[in-house]
Design an enzyme around this catalytic site. Structure first.
Site, PDB file in Angstrom:
ATOM      1  NE  ARG A 202      49.107  40.043  41.502  1.00  0.00           N
ATOM      2  CZ  ARG A 202      48.135  40.911  41.318  1.00  0.00           C
ATOM      3  NH1 ARG A 202      47.081  40.884  42.111  1.00  0.00           N
ATOM      4  NH2 ARG A 202      48.194  41.801  40.355  1.00  0.00           N
ATOM      5  CG  ASP A 270      43.595  37.255  44.923  1.00  0.00           C
ATOM      6  OD1 ASP A 270      43.047  37.049  46.010  1.00  0.00           O
ATOM      7  OD2 ASP A 270      42.982  37.730  43.945  1.00  0.00           O
ATOM      8  CG  ASP A 280      44.959  43.667  41.681  1.00  0.00           C
ATOM      9  OD1 ASP A 280      45.797  44.155  40.904  1.00  0.00           O
ATOM     10  OD2 ASP A 280      44.636  42.477  41.670  1.00  0.00           O
TER      11      ASP A 280
HETATM   12  P1  AMP Z   1      40.250  40.822  41.839  1.00  0.00           P
HETATM   13  O1  AMP Z   1      39.960  40.299  43.204  1.00  0.00           O
HETATM   14  O2  AMP Z   1      39.210  41.721  41.286  1.00  0.00           O
HETATM   15  O3  AMP Z   1      41.609  41.449  41.781  1.00  0.00           O
HETATM   16  O4  AMP Z   1      40.259  39.574  40.816  1.00  0.00           O
HETATM   17  C1  AMP Z   1      40.187  38.219  41.195  1.00  0.00           C
HETATM   18  C2  AMP Z   1      40.572  37.332  40.044  1.00  0.00           C
HETATM   19  O5  AMP Z   1      39.605  37.454  38.983  1.00  0.00           O
HETATM   20  C3  AMP Z   1      41.914  37.614  39.417  1.00  0.00           C
HETATM   21  O6  AMP Z   1      42.497  36.389  39.090  1.00  0.00           O
HETATM   22  C4  AMP Z   1      41.555  38.406  38.181  1.00  0.00           C
HETATM   23  O7  AMP Z   1      42.543  38.303  37.175  1.00  0.00           O
HETATM   24  C5  AMP Z   1      40.257  37.765  37.756  1.00  0.00           C
HETATM   25  N1  AMP Z   1      39.408  38.648  36.956  1.00  0.00           N
HETATM   26  C6  AMP Z   1      38.700  39.722  37.363  1.00  0.00           C
HETATM   27  N2  AMP Z   1      38.039  40.304  36.342  1.00  0.00           N
HETATM   28  C7  AMP Z   1      38.333  39.589  35.231  1.00  0.00           C
HETATM   29  C8  AMP Z   1      37.973  39.656  33.849  1.00  0.00           C
HETATM   30  N3  AMP Z   1      37.155  40.593  33.383  1.00  0.00           N
HETATM   31  N4  AMP Z   1      38.485  38.735  33.007  1.00  0.00           N
HETATM   32  C9  AMP Z   1      39.313  37.770  33.452  1.00  0.00           C
HETATM   33  N5  AMP Z   1      39.680  37.639  34.724  1.00  0.00           N
HETATM   34  C10 AMP Z   1      39.212  38.520  35.613  1.00  0.00           C
HETATM   35 MG    MG Z   2      43.292  41.043  41.891  1.00  0.00          MG
END
Ligand code: AMP
Ligand code: MG
Length: 518
Positions: A202, A270, A280
């Site tokens: 990313r 990200d 994502d």
């Molecule tokens: P996203 O914007 O939803 O793609 O996620 C943002 C960040 O939160 C990323 O680093 C993901 O890996 C982390 N993340 C989201 N949900 C979880 C979860 N259930 N457990 C651990 N990390 C999470």
């Molecule tokens: Mg993400």
């Protein structure tokens, strides 16, 4: 075709870059490391809900026929040839620097070697905590996993660049989620998607190294990315050339999202693929009624930063972050000059795409006014985007009066048109028919252009919602049907899905708006 347990993996990312190989899953900062070893945490019972036959065939992967191979899909078994890891990246979230993030619930098992001679990362989403899980559990619930599985495949069949999904399993373990962020947490079924792409790198992977001032690693990662994924770039300016291509691919992706009406919902840096893929899948949605201000993400409501119509501008902003991350490797002026090419590339591709949606032979400067008029009128009248364009394909070449035009498009509207609105529609369609008259291609050719550019079937949120409710009750009729329907979006014979979002779904959670809770 080989089984997932075969010794068919490369692990070049982990072999080429420094990582934390301790296997420690305690959340932490990992300076100087690009990844941390992360063995999936076993689950109660792996049950296969879905398998993508076509993708598996392309990748040369045999459908699991042993307990061992099935267990790989749920993280209960790790083959010898795999070196599972979570990647470390950073990012800008909702416009603000968020520091180190990383794969909090995604674990790459290895780089699978395909019959075509490429490698594709196989990644489990929801397979337990990693060093980057921060305060979260590393798990994923069934509803968000179904959404990622079906939608990433649907986007592929729509012809939109995307990561793919190979399998969907349930884990037998309950997962606690506060779906509405209102203090009412409840247990939901846990699930894991095996997703795959040539790379999940990313913008944030590069931003991280710049922020940490790890310039040697930054150069190494850029060089590695170019060598592996952009091998045609060989000259001495290859870093700038590469950035230019990332700019182009990102512009193409934005045009594609505009074409089909896709709203990502969380365009943080990200979540921006350096290969120009949709990546994502969270609180995404298609637009039903054509509304440039629509955002499906409840967290995004205050500013509507990631609304449908804002996506192309946000992509440019995100590319600015990537450019900033590359400053140690290239001259600022040159990076900025490349960044500025975004607008030109975007508009060129955008008008071309709109020309196809409208069935025009060529798009000249004169046509941009008509395209703008389409955007403005649709934004005002807010018909169902998908149905409107389907009706446009069949529009009679001569339209008598306002009533006839309004009747033709009636099926696409969510409300009765006021007189002034009917008039606007009539003016738009009259201008359009005049332009069609000047087409130098046959009507059938023009209509075929339109059929190829305008999907007839889109995976609407309310359909996903219904399929998920069914699955939670243990039924898979709708899910199975949707799995088939996504494969032929342009020629769909599924008339039952060719309808506007029903009234009941307008305000219902999960049918229009979604939270990030997943
Ligand atoms: P996203 O914007 O939803 O793609 O996620 C943002 C960040 O939160 C990323 O680093 C993901 O890996 C982390 N993340 C989201 N949900 C979880 C979860 N259930 N457990 C651990 N990390 C999470
Ligand atoms: Mg993400």
């Amino acid at each position: 075709m080989k089984p997932l347990s075969a010794a068919n993996y490369k692990n070049e990312f982990t072999e080429n870059f420094p990582g934390d190989d301790s296997g420690d899953l305690t959340p932490r900062q990992t300076p100087g490391k690009l990844y941390s070893k992360a063995i999936p945490t076993p689950v109660e019972k792996v049950t296969l809900l879905a398998w993508s036959n076509e993708l598996a065939k392309e990748l040369g992967i045999q459908k699991p026929d042993s307990e061992q191979d099935l267990n790989i899909l749920g993280g209960n078994y790790v083959a010898d040839a795999m070196k599972p890891y979570a990647a470390c990246y950073a990012g800008h979230q909702f416009g603000n620097w968020a520091g180190q993030l990383g794969d909090g619930r995604a674990i790459t098992l290895g780089e699978w070697q395909t019959p075509a001679g490429n490698t594709w990362e196989l990644q489990l989403k929801g397979a337990g905590p990693t060093a980057y899980s921060r305060r979260a559990d590393g798990r994923a619930v069934l509803r968000s996993s179904v959404r990622e599985y079906l939608m990433s495949e649907a986007m592929h069949y729509l012809g939109v660049p995307t990561t793919r999904a190979l399998s969907l399993v349930t884990t037998g373990d309950p997962v606690l989620r506060d779906m509405f962020y209102n203090g009412n947490a409840a247990y939901e079924a846990g699930a894991i998607v095996m997703r795959t792409a040539p790379s999940f790198l990313r913008f944030g992977n590069f931003e991280l190294l710049n922020a940490r001032k790890e310039h040697d690693l930054l150069r190494q990662l850029v060089t590695w990315t170019i060598d592996r994924y952009y091998p045609h770039l060989q000259g001495e300016n290859r870093i700038l050339d590469w950035f230019k291509e990332v700019v182009e691919r990102t512009a193409t992706l934005m045009v594609e999202w505009q074409r089909v009406g896709f709203v990502h919902g969380v365009m943080n840096t990200d979540n921006m693929s350096v290969l120009g893929l949709t990546i994502d899948y969270g609180p995404y949605s298609f637009v039903d009624n054509y509304d440039p201000d629509f955002t499906p993400n409840t967290t995004d409501l205050p500013g509507r930063r990631y609304a449908f119509g804002k996506q192309p501008g946000i992509a440019y902003w995100n590319l600015g972050c990537l450019a900033a991350a590359l400053l140690p490797l290239a001259e600022k002026d040159k990076l900025l000059a490349v960044l500025e090419t975004y607008k030109e590339v975007y508009w060129k591709k955008y008008y071309q795409m709109m020309g196809n949606k409208l069935g025009l032979d060529v798009v000249t400067n004169l046509d941009t006014d008509l395209i703008t008029q389409f955007e403005q009128t649709l934004a005002k009248l807010q018909p169902d985007m998908t149905i409107f364009f389907q009706l446009l394909i069949e529009v009679p070449l001569y339209m008598r009066d306002e009533k006839q035009v309004a009747d033709h498009f009636k099926e696409s509207f969510y409300k009765e048109l006021a007189e002034e609105e009917s008039q606007q529609l009539y003016t738009l369609i009259s201008n359009y028919l005049e332009r069609l008259n000047r087409n130098t291609i046959k009507r059938e050719v023009s209509q075929q252009l339109m059929r190829n550019a305008n999907p007839r079937f889109i995976l609407r949120n309310y359909l996903l919602h219904q399929a998920i409710e069914e699955l939670e009750r243990g039924e898979n009729t709708l899910f199975t049907k949707l799995q088939e329907a996504i494969k032929e979006p342009y020629t769909s014979n599924y008339d039952e899905f060719f309808m506007k979002r029903p009234e009941w779904a307008t305000q219902k959670a999960g049918c229009s708006m979604l939270s990030c809770s997943s």
